[in-house]
Design a protein around this motif. Structure first.
Motif, PDB file in Angstrom:
ATOM      1  N   UNK A 100       0.842  -1.196   0.000  1.00  0.00           N
ATOM      2  CA  UNK A 100       0.000   0.000   0.000  1.00  0.00           C
ATOM      3  C   UNK A 100       0.881   1.252   0.000  1.00  0.00           C
ATOM      4  N   UNK A 101       0.417   2.293  -0.708  1.00  0.00           N
ATOM      5  CA  UNK A 101       1.211   3.520  -0.750  1.00  0.00           C
ATOM      6  C   UNK A 101       0.562   4.673   0.012  1.00  0.00           C
ATOM      7  N   UNK A 102      -0.536   4.407   0.696  1.00  0.00           N
ATOM      8  CA  UNK A 102      -1.138   5.480   1.499  1.00  0.00           C
ATOM      9  C   UNK A 102      -0.112   5.982   2.504  1.00  0.00           C
ATOM     10  N   UNK A 103      -0.022   7.303   2.660  1.00  0.00           N
ATOM     11  CA  UNK A 103       0.919   7.834   3.654  1.00  0.00           C
ATOM     12  C   UNK A 103       0.602   7.282   5.039  1.00  0.00           C
ATOM     13  N   UNK A 104       1.651   7.019   5.798  1.00  0.00           N
ATOM     14  CA  UNK A 104       1.449   6.482   7.143  1.00  0.00           C
ATOM     15  C   UNK A 104       2.483   7.065   8.094  1.00  0.00           C
ATOM     16  N   UNK A 105       2.180   6.943   9.378  1.00  0.00           N
ATOM     17  CA  UNK A 105       3.055   7.436  10.444  1.00  0.00           C
ATOM     18  C   UNK A 105       3.926   6.295  10.948  1.00  0.00           C
ATOM     19  N   UNK A 106       5.197   6.583  11.124  1.00  0.00           N
ATOM     20  CA  UNK A 106       6.156   5.640  11.710  1.00  0.00           C
ATOM     21  C   UNK A 106       6.541   6.193  13.081  1.00  0.00           C
ATOM     22  N   UNK A 107       6.459   5.366  14.103  1.00  0.00           N
ATOM     23  CA  UNK A 107       6.882   5.782  15.441  1.00  0.00           C
ATOM     24  C   UNK A 107       8.119   4.986  15.837  1.00  0.00           C
ATOM     25  N   UNK A 108       9.101   5.642  16.442  1.00  0.00           N
ATOM     26  CA  UNK A 108      10.329   4.940  16.818  1.00  0.00           C
ATOM     27  C   UNK A 108      10.126   4.043  18.033  1.00  0.00           C
ATOM     28  N   UNK A 109      11.026   3.132  18.208  1.00  0.00           N
ATOM     29  CA  UNK A 109      11.044   2.293  19.399  1.00  0.00           C
ATOM     30  C   UNK A 109      11.147   3.198  20.625  1.00  0.00           C
ATOM     31  N   UNK A 110      10.387   2.890  21.667  1.00  0.00           N
ATOM     32  CA  UNK A 110      10.359   3.729  22.873  1.00  0.00           C
ATOM     33  C   UNK A 110      11.724   3.815  23.567  1.00  0.00           C
ATOM     34  N   UNK A 111      12.640   2.885  23.256  1.00  0.00           N
ATOM     35  CA  UNK A 111      13.967   2.916  23.881  1.00  0.00           C
ATOM     36  C   UNK A 111      14.891   3.971  23.270  1.00  0.00           C
ATOM     37  N   UNK A 112      14.492   4.549  22.136  1.00  0.00           N
ATOM     38  CA  UNK A 112      15.303   5.598  21.506  1.00  0.00           C
ATOM     39  C   UNK A 112      14.851   6.934  22.083  1.00  0.00           C
ATOM     40  N   UNK A 113      15.462   7.327  23.180  1.00  0.00           N
ATOM     41  CA  UNK A 113      15.027   8.515  23.935  1.00  0.00           C
ATOM     42  C   UNK A 113      15.104   9.798  23.103  1.00  0.00           C
ATOM     43  N   UNK A 114      16.086   9.914  22.209  1.00  0.00           N
ATOM     44  CA  UNK A 114      16.249  11.129  21.403  1.00  0.00           C
ATOM     45  C   UNK A 114      15.068  11.369  20.464  1.00  0.00           C
ATOM     46  N   UNK A 115      14.320  10.323  20.173  1.00  0.00           N
ATOM     47  CA  UNK A 115      13.183  10.453  19.259  1.00  0.00           C
ATOM     48  C   UNK A 115      11.836  10.412  19.979  1.00  0.00           C
ATOM     49  N   UNK A 116      11.861  10.554  21.295  1.00  0.00           N
ATOM     50  CA  UNK A 116      10.635  10.559  22.067  1.00  0.00           C
ATOM     51  C   UNK A 116       9.706  11.665  21.566  1.00  0.00           C
TER      52      UNK A 116
END
Length: 142
Positions: free
Chosen positions: A45-61
């Motif tokens: 599928x090519x519908x735009x989607x949201x990617x969330x980082x792993x919760x252990x990557x504090x810099x990307x909280x």
């Protein structure tokens, strides 16, 4: 690692016949006898989607990235002068679009919410138009 809000179905075919999608260690596994002219097709599928980082990557909280199909997108300052003020909100809407002049039919993601609108381009195209442009892959949530 990351999580995606992908809701659409991924489809796998061999010789135009649907195959049950079995994922093993991140790969689609097809157990069958293969012949020289066999053809595998994967429909993503090519519908735009949201990617969330792993919760252990504090810099990307409290940040998210945008993707369409297997492609990660970014926002670039030459398209979005307000780059540092851009925040993703729950009501943000996304749509696949085209900008023929600049990207020769490459998909872009049009982003709209109550406070701003902008575009995201495939990450592999970043810094191709303005050498002084800055960009972001991970966008803060509001």
């Amino acid at each position: 690692m990351y999580e995606s809000d992908l809701k659409d179905e991924i489809k796998l075919y061999v010789n135009n016949q649907p195959v049950n999608l079995k994922i093993k260690d991140g790969y689609a596994e097809i157990d069958r006898k293969w012949y020289p002219k066999d053809k595998v097709m994967l429909k993503l599928p090519i519908n735009p989607r949201i990617i969330t980082p792993n919760h252990q990557i504090k810099e990307l909280n409290q940040q998210v990235a945008l993707a369409s199909g297997p492609v990660i997108y970014c926002i670039e300052s030459c398209d979005n002068p307000n780059l540092n003020q851009m925040r993703i909100m729950p009501e943000t809407q996304y749509a696949i679009g085209k900008q023929h002049q600049q990207f020769r039919d490459v998909n872009i993601i049009q982003i709209n919410n109550n406070e701003w609108s902008g575009i995201a381009i495939p990450y592999y195209m970043v810094a191709n138009r303005d050498k002084n442009s800055s960009h972001k892959v991970w966008l803060p949530l509001k």
